[in-house]
Design a protein around this motif. Structure first.
Motif, mmCIF file in Angstrom:
data_model
loop_
_atom_site.group_PDB
_atom_site.id
_atom_site.type_symbol
_atom_site.label_atom_id
_atom_site.label_comp_id
_atom_site.label_asym_id
_atom_site.label_seq_id
_atom_site.Cartn_x
_atom_site.Cartn_y
_atom_site.Cartn_z
ATOM 1 N N CYS A 1 1.014 -1.180 -0.063
ATOM 2 C CA CYS A 1 -0.024 -0.092 0.216
ATOM 3 C C CYS A 1 0.981 1.304 -0.064
ATOM 4 O O CYS A 1 1.688 1.546 0.821
ATOM 5 C CB CYS A 1 -0.712 0.056 1.310
ATOM 6 N N CYS B 1 -0.127 3.776 3.231
ATOM 7 C CA CYS B 1 0.121 3.356 4.183
ATOM 8 C C CYS B 1 1.719 2.972 4.535
ATOM 9 O O CYS B 1 2.362 2.889 5.550
ATOM 10 C CB CYS B 1 -0.519 2.087 4.944
ATOM 11 N N GLU C 1 0.192 -4.997 2.864
ATOM 12 C CA GLU C 1 -1.241 -5.382 3.311
ATOM 13 C C GLU C 1 -1.956 -6.449 2.663
ATOM 14 O O GLU C 1 -1.583 -6.655 1.472
ATOM 15 C CB GLU C 1 -2.213 -4.144 2.783
ATOM 16 N N GLY D 1 -4.983 -7.843 0.693
ATOM 17 C CA GLY D 1 -5.983 -6.974 0.061
ATOM 18 C C GLY D 1 -7.232 -8.025 0.268
ATOM 19 O O GLY D 1 -7.487 -8.963 0.641
ATOM 20 N N GLU E 1 -8.275 -3.950 -2.367
ATOM 21 C CA GLU E 1 -8.386 -2.863 -1.617
ATOM 22 C C GLU E 1 -7.778 -2.973 -0.108
ATOM 23 O O GLU E 1 -7.789 -3.910 0.341
ATOM 24 C CB GLU E 1 -9.943 -2.627 -1.311
ATOM 25 N N CYS E 2 -7.215 -1.996 0.278
ATOM 26 C CA CYS E 2 -6.519 -1.788 1.464
ATOM 27 C C CYS E 2 -7.590 -1.834 2.728
ATOM 28 O O CYS E 2 -8.647 -1.058 2.591
ATOM 29 C CB CYS E 2 -5.671 -0.490 1.774
ATOM 30 N N THR F 1 -7.607 2.186 0.062
ATOM 31 C CA THR F 1 -7.106 2.575 -1.363
ATOM 32 C C THR F 1 -7.052 1.509 -2.142
ATOM 33 O O THR F 1 -6.815 0.233 -1.697
ATOM 34 C CB THR F 1 -5.458 3.122 -1.082
ATOM 35 N N LEU G 1 -5.450 -1.204 -4.606
ATOM 36 C CA LEU G 1 -4.141 -1.520 -4.586
ATOM 37 C C LEU G 1 -3.914 -2.426 -5.905
ATOM 38 O O LEU G 1 -4.820 -3.388 -6.440
ATOM 39 C CB LEU G 1 -3.925 -2.668 -3.554
#
Length: 75
Positions: free
Chosen positions: A16, A19, A23, A25, A48-49, A54, A56
């Motif tokens: 990410c 961040c 991460e 997802g 998606e984070c 966000t 990804l």
């Protein structure tokens, strides 16, 4: 890949940018981005984070595209 990440990312892991961490997802699927130079486009894993929501993206080799579509589905 940022120099912070010593090991390769796992299949369901993304980096990410917001961040600045690894991460896992959510809602992972395979998306094919259009590219005029590359016939058939560029396959990516999209997720998606969990923390910051966000989007990804992770680029995938064309050889693995069909296998990943069976596993995660197409967007």
């Amino acid at each position: 890949m940022p120099s912070k990440l010593k090991k390769k990312l796992a299949e369901n892991e993304f980096y990410c940018v917001k961040c600045r961490k690894r991460e896992k997802g959510q809602d992972i699927c395979v998306k094919i981005l259009k590219n005029k130079k590359i016939k058939g486009g560029v396959p990516t894993l999209t997720g998606e984070c969990k923390k910051c929501d966000t989007l990804l993206y992770k680029f995938v080799k064309k050889d693995k595209k069909d296998k990943l579509i069976k596993k995660y589905g197409k967007c």
